[in-house]
Design an enzyme around this catalytic site. Sequence first.
Site, mmCIF file in Angstrom:
data_model
loop_
_atom_site.group_PDB
_atom_site.id
_atom_site.type_symbol
_atom_site.label_atom_id
_atom_site.label_comp_id
_atom_site.label_asym_id
_atom_site.label_seq_id
_atom_site.Cartn_x
_atom_site.Cartn_y
_atom_site.Cartn_z
ATOM 1 N N HIS A 247 -9.291 0.798 5.080
ATOM 2 C CA HIS A 247 -8.012 1.048 5.754
ATOM 3 C C HIS A 247 -8.260 1.997 6.930
ATOM 4 O O HIS A 247 -9.100 2.894 6.850
ATOM 5 C CB HIS A 247 -7.012 1.667 4.769
ATOM 6 C CG HIS A 247 -5.625 1.703 5.310
ATOM 7 N ND1 HIS A 247 -5.211 2.662 6.204
ATOM 8 C CD2 HIS A 247 -4.559 0.880 5.119
ATOM 9 C CE1 HIS A 247 -3.948 2.420 6.523
ATOM 10 N NE2 HIS A 247 -3.532 1.352 5.887
ATOM 11 N N LYS B 181 0.065 4.262 -0.343
ATOM 12 C CA LYS B 181 -0.611 5.452 0.222
ATOM 13 C C LYS B 181 -0.379 6.659 -0.693
ATOM 14 O O LYS B 181 -0.272 6.490 -1.906
ATOM 15 C CB LYS B 181 -0.127 5.707 1.658
ATOM 16 C CG LYS B 181 -0.189 4.445 2.520
ATOM 17 C CD LYS B 181 0.000 4.720 3.978
ATOM 18 C CE LYS B 181 0.111 3.398 4.717
ATOM 19 N NZ LYS B 181 0.089 3.558 6.165
ATOM 20 N N GLU C 68 -6.745 4.472 7.970
ATOM 21 C CA GLU C 68 -6.613 5.907 7.665
ATOM 22 C C GLU C 68 -7.890 6.439 7.027
ATOM 23 O O GLU C 68 -8.267 7.597 7.241
ATOM 24 C CB GLU C 68 -5.386 6.129 6.759
ATOM 25 C CG GLU C 68 -4.089 5.924 7.538
ATOM 26 C CD GLU C 68 -2.916 5.427 6.713
ATOM 27 O OE1 GLU C 68 -2.956 5.491 5.472
ATOM 28 O OE2 GLU C 68 -1.937 4.961 7.336
ATOM 29 N N GLU D 149 -5.212 -5.342 10.633
ATOM 30 C CA GLU D 149 -4.237 -4.273 10.824
ATOM 31 C C GLU D 149 -4.527 -3.552 12.135
ATOM 32 O O GLU D 149 -5.368 -2.640 12.164
ATOM 33 C CB GLU D 149 -4.321 -3.278 9.667
ATOM 34 C CG GLU D 149 -4.025 -3.877 8.319
ATOM 35 C CD GLU D 149 -3.427 -2.849 7.374
ATOM 36 O OE1 GLU D 149 -2.301 -3.052 6.930
ATOM 37 O OE2 GLU D 149 -4.070 -1.819 7.122
ATOM 38 N N SER E 57 3.532 -2.257 10.399
ATOM 39 C CA SER E 57 4.993 -2.221 10.593
ATOM 40 C C SER E 57 5.658 -3.564 10.272
ATOM 41 O O SER E 57 6.618 -3.958 10.921
ATOM 42 C CB SER E 57 5.337 -1.765 12.016
ATOM 43 O OG SER E 57 4.864 -0.444 12.220
ATOM 44 N N GLY F 158 2.368 2.118 10.738
ATOM 45 C CA GLY F 158 3.269 3.257 10.572
ATOM 46 C C GLY F 158 3.951 3.693 11.852
ATOM 47 O O GLY F 158 4.555 4.762 11.909
ATOM 48 N N ASN G 42 0.870 -1.181 0.000
ATOM 49 C CA ASN G 42 0.000 0.000 0.000
ATOM 50 C C ASN G 42 0.904 1.228 0.000
ATOM 51 O O ASN G 42 1.495 1.562 1.025
ATOM 52 C CB ASN G 42 -0.885 -0.026 1.258
ATOM 53 C CG ASN G 42 -1.694 1.253 1.423
ATOM 54 O OD1 ASN G 42 -1.805 2.049 0.501
ATOM 55 N ND2 ASN G 42 -2.262 1.436 2.618
HETATM 56 C C1 PEP Z 1 -0.698 -0.029 6.088
HETATM 57 O O1 PEP Z 1 -0.828 1.175 5.951
HETATM 58 O O2 PEP Z 1 -1.545 -0.801 5.634
HETATM 59 C C2 PEP Z 1 0.465 -0.499 6.821
HETATM 60 C C3 PEP Z 1 0.474 -1.747 7.222
HETATM 61 O O3 PEP Z 1 1.459 0.406 7.040
HETATM 62 P P1 PEP Z 1 2.895 0.130 7.700
HETATM 63 O O4 PEP Z 1 3.419 -1.140 7.105
HETATM 64 O O5 PEP Z 1 3.723 1.319 7.314
HETATM 65 O O6 PEP Z 1 2.679 0.021 9.163
#
Ligand code: PEP
Length: 255
Positions: free
Chosen positions: A98, A11, A100, A170, A216, A176, A9
């Site tokens: 997601h 973003k 966000e 998630e 992460s 992040g 992703n």
């Molecule tokens: C995501 O935004 O779906 C995600 C898992 O981000 P990150 O790997 O940066 O934590």
Amino acid sequence: MRKKIVAGNWKMNMEYTAGVSLFSEVINMVRDEVRGDQEVVVCPPSIFLHSLGVLAAQQQNVNIGGQNCHQKESGAYTGEISAAMIKSVAAEYVILGHSERRQYFGETNELLAEKTNVSLKAGLKPIFCIGETLEERNSGAHFDIISAQLAEGVFHLDAESFANVVLAYEPVWAIGTGVTASPEQAQEIHAFIRKQIEERYGDAVAANTTILYGGSCNPKNAPELFAQADIDGGLIGGASLKSRDFTDIVKVFNS
Ligand code: PEP
């Protein structure tokens, strides 16, 4: 048997030329790494989808996806992008729900059910994200939150439609932040999710559903996470912006 997927992703990162270079690198680096039951998916900003779709068509088991779509099929929604538009540029997937989007754009489970419906109707496979905030985990509400996200977001589907949904657990506190759920924490929730699917759709559907971990994830922690019985790959944010890191995560399946 269910597919193993590593999905990136991107973003709202990168500009066009850098995006095309990154995707070309990823395709070259995974060329001999992706087996028949595995898939690599890259979800770039929607404006890059068409160009990346042309490149993805040259490589089996590498696909592209959108990061969001509108809940209506078409119409007077200035600035929005429909599921059918995403599908029309050779995308196979779309990320929905997601955290966000839930947090910054107020997306609710109810709205996400509508987005799921239009995506499936357009022939896209939703990568449907669920997960709890730190506050919800600390108060012990995480199982209820995840149950509600499933019940209200995707469990209205019949079994045939649900077979096209990929789930991504998630935990919001891991996205992040550099803090990853431990393999045990992630496995506990993934097993819970699979159980919920089993109760709704039965054993066979539960066994065939791909459930990704996101938060992460990086080349160091991916081996232990992906070794868990109910973790079928990852949804990768930050690490998907570096071809080496992303493809090292893809290679975990075969190491
Ligand atoms: C995501 O935004 O779906 C995600 C898992 O981000 P990150 O790997 O940066 O934590």
